[in-house]
Structure formats: C-alpha cells, structure tokens
Design an enzyme around this catalytic site. Structure first.
Site, mmCIF file in Angstrom:
data_model
loop_
_atom_site.group_PDB
_atom_site.id
_atom_site.type_symbol
_atom_site.label_atom_id
_atom_site.label_comp_id
_atom_site.label_asym_id
_atom_site.label_seq_id
_atom_site.Cartn_x
_atom_site.Cartn_y
_atom_site.Cartn_z
ATOM 1 N N GLU A 52 -13.460 -23.851 -58.054
ATOM 2 C CA GLU A 52 -12.538 -22.706 -58.506
ATOM 3 C C GLU A 52 -12.288 -21.858 -57.031
ATOM 4 O O GLU A 52 -13.233 -21.536 -56.310
ATOM 5 C CB GLU A 52 -13.271 -21.742 -59.366
ATOM 6 C CG GLU A 52 -13.468 -22.053 -60.713
ATOM 7 C CD GLU A 52 -14.155 -21.159 -61.636
ATOM 8 O OE1 GLU A 52 -13.533 -20.823 -62.660
ATOM 9 O OE2 GLU A 52 -15.406 -20.751 -61.431
ATOM 10 N N ASP A 97 -16.800 -28.231 -61.395
ATOM 11 C CA ASP A 97 -15.893 -27.322 -60.828
ATOM 12 C C ASP A 97 -15.481 -27.016 -59.266
ATOM 13 O O ASP A 97 -16.403 -26.847 -58.614
ATOM 14 C CB ASP A 97 -16.707 -25.951 -61.249
ATOM 15 C CG ASP A 97 -16.363 -25.578 -62.717
ATOM 16 O OD1 ASP A 97 -15.528 -26.201 -63.380
ATOM 17 O OD2 ASP A 97 -17.102 -24.650 -63.223
ATOM 18 N N GLU A 136 -19.653 -30.492 -66.645
ATOM 19 C CA GLU A 136 -18.576 -29.853 -66.139
ATOM 20 C C GLU A 136 -18.776 -29.901 -64.613
ATOM 21 O O GLU A 136 -19.931 -29.648 -64.023
ATOM 22 C CB GLU A 136 -18.284 -28.345 -66.605
ATOM 23 C CG GLU A 136 -17.263 -27.643 -65.891
ATOM 24 C CD GLU A 136 -16.856 -26.252 -66.321
ATOM 25 O OE1 GLU A 136 -16.172 -25.434 -65.855
ATOM 26 O OE2 GLU A 136 -17.344 -26.047 -67.503
#
Length: 292
Positions: A109, A107, A105
């Site tokens: 955010e 990311d 993953e």
C-alpha cells in the site's frame, strides 16, 4: 537448522505435487486479457490497446481492478507510477488476497503525502485473516516521476517484496516453529486507488485536498509467472519453461540488498514494536531473532 530443513522438504513435496496436477503460466500479456476493472464507474480505464491502465479518485469514488485468474504461488511484477503532487490522504493498493473470512493477503500500500514529502510504502502479510505484520519504508527515488516495478515472490519457502528487483522484505515459512504461512488458499491480484484520509497521512492529521482531484495512478506491464488455480482439488502443473521462482531463495547479493534497504529506508517494523505488543512480539519475530 530444523526450520530450514522443514522448508526444503516442503519445497520438494510441492514440486512433486505439481507434476501430477493441471497449469503453470508465464506471461506478460494484454491488460484486457489479464484484468478486469471492477469498480469506479468509469474511473478505471484500460488504454493504449491494453498496454496501460489508469485508476482515478475523486470525491465521489475511487476505482480498482483485479486479475481474471487466481494463483497458488507465483512471481508477479507490475510497473506502477503513483499519484503525483499533493497525494495526501490517498492510498494506492496493490496486493494479493484470497476469498472468505479467514483470508490470506500479501500487501503493498502506497500512502500519499503532501507535495515535497515522501510516499510511505506500507507492507503487510495476513494468514487466516490475521495481519498486524506491518513494515513500512521510504523509497530511494520519486515514485511519481516515472514507472517502477513492484513485485511479489510467493513460493513454499517465503514471500518476498521487491522494488525494481531489489528485495525490501522477506516473510519466511516458519510453519515448523508454529507460524502460519499462506499456502492453501489461492489469491487474486487486486489494485485500487481510494481515499483513506482518516489514517493514511500522519495518522489522519492531513486530509485529502479535493481541489487537486482527480488523483490518478498508472499501471502497465503486468508479468505473471505462477500457478493458475482451477476449480478442482489441485492447482497447477510444472510445465513452464521458467519455474525457478518455485524454489527461488535470496542469494548472498540479495541478502545484502535486503539488509541495505532495511537499514536505510525502513521506518517501521512490527518485530521491534514492544509498545504495541506488550505481552510479547509475534512468534515469527522471536524465531527470526534466534535463527539470525
């Protein structure tokens, strides 16, 4: 130098591999064609003949979308305008993720905040289900006033996070030193807007003000230059007119930009958090220190 030579060799092998397998894509298409709104019961909407997508959050539910395709390496850009006003407790997530219990993953955010206080850009990299590689940043502009471009570069040499074309973080392929790197699992692009007031703003001290709902984030201009994963044993063929991203490195100018952002806008770095890792920092932090 050993690590650098290993990375060069891996890039060369990967480029040779691409020639023998089936499709590199480069497109900036219609969102109806590129993504599916996957949850939210109508709170996620594709508008303007496929040129705009909005995600909304209220007390009942958030919403999200995902790309129709999976990718094994690529350069992905999207313009995002974050939730304005009092966005405390909300998280707008924009990330690549593989399937399964040992997932990879990458990311972005965006952690909301009270009106007048800055968003926090929270980044992380997971390999084989293991994360704990957080770096956090403030931005040098108001991300709610207009659209800005947030990008991933993921190739055999490194993962780079960009904001408006400026690198803010690099995660190098240090497999030669024993550090896991996301290279085998295809990943899909996801985005979601959800309530995380148990941790997102000041560690959960500031809760979501539902009187401000619905909260809305906007997305447009998805651009993908990457390898579409097929169901077969191989993923893509280097037949795109633009395949520079496959071997793209950070030149001297971009290295300076990266250092400028990290000096002036980084507010947390797992590689310096000795209290969190009293038994020793993660291996890549030590390797980077020695090789810098």
């Amino acid at each position: 130098m050993v690590v650098f030579s290993c990375v060069k060799a891996m890039v060369a092998l990967f480029l040779a591999f691409l020639i023998s397998v089936p499709s590199v894509v480069a497109y900036a298409g219609n969102l109806y064609q590129d993504v599916d709104v996957t949850w939210g019961d109508g709170r996620g909407k594709i508008l303007n003949n496929g040129q705009l997508l909005t995600l909304s959050l209220d007390r009942a539910s958030g919403s999200g979308f995902q790309s129709k395709n999976q990718y094994l390496y690529g350069k992905i850009d999207m313009q995002i305008k974050l939730v304005p006003g009092n966005s405390a407790g909300t998280v707008t997530a924009y990330y690549l993720r593989s399937e399964g219990s040992s997932w990879d993953e990458i990311d972005f955010e965006f952690l909301g905040n009270l009106s007048g206080y800055p968003y926090i850009v929270h980044t992380n990299v997971y390999t084989q289900g293991n994360g704990s590689r957080e770096q956090q940043f403030y931005l040098w502009f108001d991300p709610t006033a207009d659209f800005h471009t947030y990008s991933f570069l993921w190739n055999p040499a490194h993962v780079v996070f960009y904001v408006d074309g400026r690198p803010i973080r690099e995660f190098k392929n240090l497999e030669g030193a024993g550090v896991e790197y996301p290279k085998k699992q295809p990943m899909r692009l996801y985005s979601s807007l959800w309530n995380a007031d148990d941790w997102a703003t000041r560690g959960g001290l500031v809760k979501t003000d539902w009187s401000q709902a619905p909260f809305t984030a906007s997305f447009r201009d998805l651009r993908v230059n990457g390898c579409v994963w097929s169901n077969g044993p191989s993923s893509c063929n280097s037949n795109s007119s633009d395949k520079t991203w496959l071997s793209q490195q950070l030149d001297a100018t971009n290295q300076k930009m990266l250092k400028w952002v990290q000096k002036n806008y980084m507010i947390y770095n797992y590689c310096t958090d000795t209290k969190r890792f009293p038994q020793g920092l993660l291996l890549e932090c030590t390797v980077r220190t020695k090789s810098s």
